[in-house]
Design an enzyme around this catalytic site. Sequence first.
Site, PDB file in Angstrom:
ATOM      1  N   GLY A  26       0.787  -1.214   0.000  1.00  0.00           N
ATOM      2  CA  GLY A  26       0.000   0.000   0.000  1.00  0.00           C
ATOM      3  C   GLY A  26       0.824   1.271   0.000  1.00  0.00           C
ATOM      4  N   MET A  27       2.041   1.219   0.562  1.00  0.00           N
ATOM      5  CA  MET A  27       2.882   2.407   0.638  1.00  0.00           C
ATOM      6  C   MET A  27       3.789   2.568  -0.566  1.00  0.00           C
ATOM      7  SD  MET A  27       4.007   2.600   4.633  1.00  0.00           S
ATOM      8  CE  MET A  27       5.199   3.889   4.245  1.00  0.00           C
ATOM      9  N   GLY A  28       4.137   1.480  -1.238  1.00  0.00           N
ATOM     10  CA  GLY A  28       5.043   1.637  -2.364  1.00  0.00           C
ATOM     11  C   GLY A  28       5.499   0.305  -2.930  1.00  0.00           C
ATOM     12  N   VAL A  30       8.992  -2.241  -3.843  1.00  0.00           N
ATOM     13  CA  VAL A  30      10.332  -2.572  -3.368  1.00  0.00           C
ATOM     14  C   VAL A  30      11.111  -3.207  -4.511  1.00  0.00           C
ATOM     15  CG1 VAL A  30      11.702  -3.731  -1.605  1.00  0.00           C
ATOM     16  CG2 VAL A  30       9.375  -2.975  -1.073  1.00  0.00           C
ATOM     17  N   LYS A  44      12.970   0.648  -1.268  1.00  0.00           N
ATOM     18  CA  LYS A  44      11.521   0.881  -1.217  1.00  0.00           C
ATOM     19  C   LYS A  44      11.224   2.299  -1.705  1.00  0.00           C
ATOM     20  CE  LYS A  44       8.617  -0.648   1.828  1.00  0.00           C
ATOM     21  NZ  LYS A  44       7.853  -0.966   3.069  1.00  0.00           N
ATOM     22  N   ASP A 138       4.050  -2.660  13.179  1.00  0.00           N
ATOM     23  CA  ASP A 138       3.490  -3.566  12.171  1.00  0.00           C
ATOM     24  C   ASP A 138       4.329  -4.845  12.097  1.00  0.00           C
ATOM     25  OD1 ASP A 138       1.654  -4.389  10.275  1.00  0.00           O
ATOM     26  OD2 ASP A 138       2.679  -3.419   8.610  1.00  0.00           O
TER      27      ASP A 138
END
Length: 562
Positions: A26-28, A30, A44, A138
Amino acid sequence: MPAPLNAEDPTTIAGYRLTARLGEGGMGKVYLSHTPGGRPIALKVIRPEVASDPEFRRRFRQEVQAAERVQGLYTAPVIDSDADGPQPWLATAYVPGPSLHSAVREHGPLPLRAAARVLAGVAEALQVIHGAGVIHRDLKPSNVLLAADGPRVIDFGIARAADATSLTRTGVAAGTPAFMAPEQAMAQPVTPAADVFALGLIGVFVTAGSPPFGDGSSPAVLYRIVHEEPDLSGVPAELRELVTRCLAKAPADRPAPAEVVEMCRPLTGGTPLPAEGWLPPAVSAEIDHHAATVTSLAAQPAPPATPPASFPAAPPATPFPTPPPPAGFHATAPGTPTHVPPAGPAPQRPRRGRNALLAAVAVCAVVAGVVVGATLLGGGGDEKAGNNDAAGDATSQTPTDSEPAPEEEESGEPTEEESEAPTAEPPADPEPVVYEDLSISDYYVISLWQDPPRPVRAEAGPGYEGDLGYSGSDFILEPRLLTTDDNTLALLRRDETGSLDTCRSVTRYTDTLVIEEEAPPGSEICLTTTAGDIGLITVKDYTTEYVTIDLTVWRGAAQQTG
């Protein structure tokens, strides 16, 4: 496993040559790369829509700086980063091996001694992480990688940056529901003890093959984490006390990571971790395969030198023409109470295909004239040119050999026809239509193309039908949400004036807003639909049964940007 780059992936980032794609979230994304000396790294890259949030940028910068202080044997250290560039990124040491999640799912639970070594290694990593002033937030099996010489914890602290952005869509603190602590599930302050709870959850997963509170829907799992006892039936008796203490509901009742390491020592025989052979043969073979793949990728020659891929800001979704009301629809007269939902199934929002949009663009090009069209498509504005390239626009801006350009055009002087050609005026903005005191009941939606917008029941839940839905459940772990589907919501800041121009310019896109935390009464929200309409929502009041809003609609305004 590393996967080949595709056409949309960059080939270099900040001088690092990318050789493969390692994953996406969801954030990016890799990527696999290497240092100048040949050491593999995981790079990332944060998504543009996430990086556009200023608060995310601020927290990301802080968390990366803190993560750079984490230097432990069981962590993948941060070795380079850029939190201020057009697209933020960070690079960590690459671990050639599968994630704990992948290993258990594909090869089954680990033997007792291997599981104890994983828990001891992760606990030692938490000691270092917490000692640097970082909370992971997380910790889960997919953030623990298995290497030949022990586990490695990755992505520590970065979840806190995601917590800051309006793009967080879970309605609770950032994290993975099945591996959250009770205090995270209830959006309470988080301490290092939350990571210890997650360690207990990992202990169950790695020995029993599934998390102790089940996988199901997020609200159900979170409810069980807060109110029910874990299922430890699949955990070996030797680990049950350790796991039970880690899974204490009260943070103060959980052991410190150092105590976890000591509790694991009798289970590992008190011997150092061997360089090899501590994992089942199938997992060890997968680690070897990872290492061999990375070595072969590093040996491949670099591609021909090309300009590095640019990272333009993500453009808003292309608007579609405003659809007409569906056949058989009869609008109610203004003033009809909107909080009384009509009977019958919810109408489906009509949409037009991409061909209609292309036809409209072609008509505009004819009206504007050949020269004006060429200027818009090819002249000036690198950003627009980049967006066209990204969309696959291959329009040529030079005449062909069979159609030589007139001498007047080559000299730069306008021709007589060009001088007399009328200039196309941008269409006027549509008039706003205001609807006051609209009440949207729990699990109902409204559609901006209706006049007046009338709430209808969405059986599948808000966000699957219509343009704007409300979920006002009084379930303790399910927040009250404004949500949409295929459209964009943008929460305005206090210093932003709610207007058509503002709604056209904001880019903090999301599809869900938590009313209690993000959009309390008085908040203004821009809604841009794929049908081409723009709405300005003012939240007036909300309960578990309905939300009351004022709504201003500019129909077709998303297409009329001048």
